[in-house]
Design a protein around this motif. Structure first.
Motif, mmCIF file in Angstrom:
data_model
loop_
_atom_site.group_PDB
_atom_site.id
_atom_site.type_symbol
_atom_site.label_atom_id
_atom_site.label_comp_id
_atom_site.label_asym_id
_atom_site.label_seq_id
_atom_site.Cartn_x
_atom_site.Cartn_y
_atom_site.Cartn_z
ATOM 1 N N ASP A 3 0.832 -1.209 0.000
ATOM 2 C CA ASP A 3 0.000 0.000 0.000
ATOM 3 C C ASP A 3 0.863 1.255 0.000
ATOM 4 O O ASP A 3 0.532 2.245 -0.670
ATOM 5 N N THR A 4 1.968 1.230 0.730
ATOM 6 C CA THR A 4 2.872 2.376 0.780
ATOM 7 C C THR A 4 3.465 2.648 -0.600
ATOM 8 O O THR A 4 3.520 3.797 -1.042
ATOM 9 N N VAL A 5 3.900 1.586 -1.288
ATOM 10 C CA VAL A 5 4.461 1.749 -2.635
ATOM 11 C C VAL A 5 3.390 2.265 -3.592
ATOM 12 O O VAL A 5 3.642 3.154 -4.409
ATOM 13 N N ARG A 6 2.170 1.728 -3.488
ATOM 14 C CA ARG A 6 1.068 2.180 -4.355
ATOM 15 C C ARG A 6 0.768 3.659 -4.117
ATOM 16 O O ARG A 6 0.646 4.440 -5.053
ATOM 17 N N GLU A 7 0.653 4.052 -2.843
ATOM 18 C CA GLU A 7 0.367 5.449 -2.516
ATOM 19 C C GLU A 7 1.488 6.366 -2.995
ATOM 20 O O GLU A 7 1.233 7.454 -3.511
ATOM 21 N N PHE A 8 2.735 5.927 -2.825
ATOM 22 C CA PHE A 8 3.874 6.707 -3.296
ATOM 23 C C PHE A 8 3.792 6.889 -4.809
ATOM 24 O O PHE A 8 3.952 8.001 -5.328
ATOM 25 N N THR A 9 3.498 5.804 -5.523
ATOM 26 C CA THR A 9 3.422 5.851 -6.983
ATOM 27 C C THR A 9 2.282 6.745 -7.450
ATOM 28 O O THR A 9 2.454 7.571 -8.349
ATOM 29 N N GLU A 10 1.110 6.609 -6.830
ATOM 30 C CA GLU A 10 -0.029 7.431 -7.221
ATOM 31 C C GLU A 10 0.197 8.907 -6.906
ATOM 32 O O GLU A 10 -0.357 9.779 -7.582
#
Length: 157
Positions: A3-10
């Protein structure tokens, strides 16, 4: 962590989201499969998501493999009787499935970075490990991108 990687990417500007996917792909346990899925869910073109996640995963895997190769060259091949239980398991898998099998199936148990380094440390040819790991990383990345795309289509996002 995913989730952290997804939020960072978004949270990145659209032109830099591929970089977030590539960085995620370099992280063990995220790798090309979750990196590709994260990119697709974040709205990247699936081809761009897979390419970025694969690139990050391959660079990370190469660092692990080349380090393991240098260590193996310094230490020599280890006696199986003195190996840790984990390394003995890798050796049994290597004997049973060979480098292609461990590379393609190993990601179900361990990150590609760890399994590839273990293969090289166990005595497998470095070039063979790199080649089969790249094939595996691409296949897993494409597979998870297709699943993520199907999920996005199903949800209607």
């Amino acid at each position: 962590m995913i989730d952290t990687v997804r939020e960072f990417t978004e949270g990145l500007p659209p032109l830099l989201q591929w970089l977030g996917v590539a960085l995620g792909g370099a992280i063990p346990f995220v790798e090309s499969y979750f990196g590709s899925a994260i990119g697709v869910v974040a709205g990247l073109n699936p081809v761009v998501a897979v390419a970025a996640a694969v690139a990050g995963n391959v660079v990370s895997m190469l660092a692990f493999v080349l380090t393991a190769d240098r260590i193996r060259q310094r230490r020599g091949v280890q006696d199986p009787a003195t190996m840790t239980p984990k390394r003995q398991r890798v050796m049994r898998m290597l004997d049973r499935f060979g480098v292609p099998g461990v590379s393609l199936l190993g990601q179900t148990l361990l990150p590609s970075q760890i399994s590839s380094a273990a293969l090289v440390a166990a005595g497998a040819r470095t070039r063979s490990v790199i080649g089969w790991q790249v094939v595996s990383i691409i296949l897993w990345g494409v597979g998870f991108a297709l699943l993520a795309r199907a999920g996005v289509n199903l949800v209607g996002a």
